[in-house]
Design a protein around this motif. Structure first.
Motif: not given
Length: 177
Positions: A53-54, A56-57, A60, A101-102, A104-106, A109
């Motif tokens: 997640f990090q 990907k952040s 992003e 990315y948004d 994928e992060k969802k 999570k």
């Protein structure tokens, strides 16, 4: 000649019940160990998900910076048509990447949060089996001491603890409470 001692039949029952309690303790111990291992595996998977997640952040964020920088350059250089032809498609492309990315992060999570929930269930199984092991070991000890000093009430107390241990062992399988 000495008189043969009268055999106390309850001592035979002590041996039988102690054996049953020992088997239940062994099963509970193995299951507690198994669930403990599963908790550790889930903890590692959860940590990996949050690291993912990090990452990907960070990616992003890099796309956000690049898009915003291109947009600023495009506003400053409005008279340069070649630059505008380059900037606008790139901004559109970066917006698409940001949306990806948004999403994928969802998803990442949600996976991490699901792992946390599964971990809690595994911890509950582990705790029930660990409690069962403790109660069954106390029951075995009370039964053994009762037989050693020939005090039947200690064996009864051991059986009571053994019943509690078996209830916790069953709870380890089914999570009733």
């Amino acid at each position: 000649m000495s008189k043969p001692e009268k055999k106390e039949t309850w001592l035979q029952w002590v041996a039988l019940t102690t054996t049953i309690l020992a088997v239940a303790a062994a099963i509970s111990s193995l299951r507690a160990s198994s669930y403990s291992t599963k908790v550790q595996i889930h903890t590692t998977k959860e940590a990996n998900q949050w690291a993912y997640f990090q990452s990907k952040s960070i990616k992003e964020h890099n796309f956000t910076l690049a898009r915003d920088l291109l947009a600023a350059i495009g506003r400053l250089e409005k008279q340069n048509p070649a630059l505008q032809e380059f900037v606008q498609p790139k901004i559109t492309e970066f917006n698409g990447e940001l949306a990806r990315y948004d999403k994928e992060k969802k998803d990442i999570k949600e996976d991490a949060e699901r792992l946390v929930q599964e971990q809690e269930i595994l911890k509950n199984h582990n705790a029930a089996f660990a409690t069962a092991v403790m109660l069954l070991q106390i029951a075995i000890m009370l039964s053994a001491v009762g037989a050693l000093i020939k005090k039947q009430p200690l064996w009864y107390l051991g059986m009571l603890m053994g019943v509690a241990g078996i209830i916790y062992m069953l709870n380890g399988f089914y999570l009733w409470f």
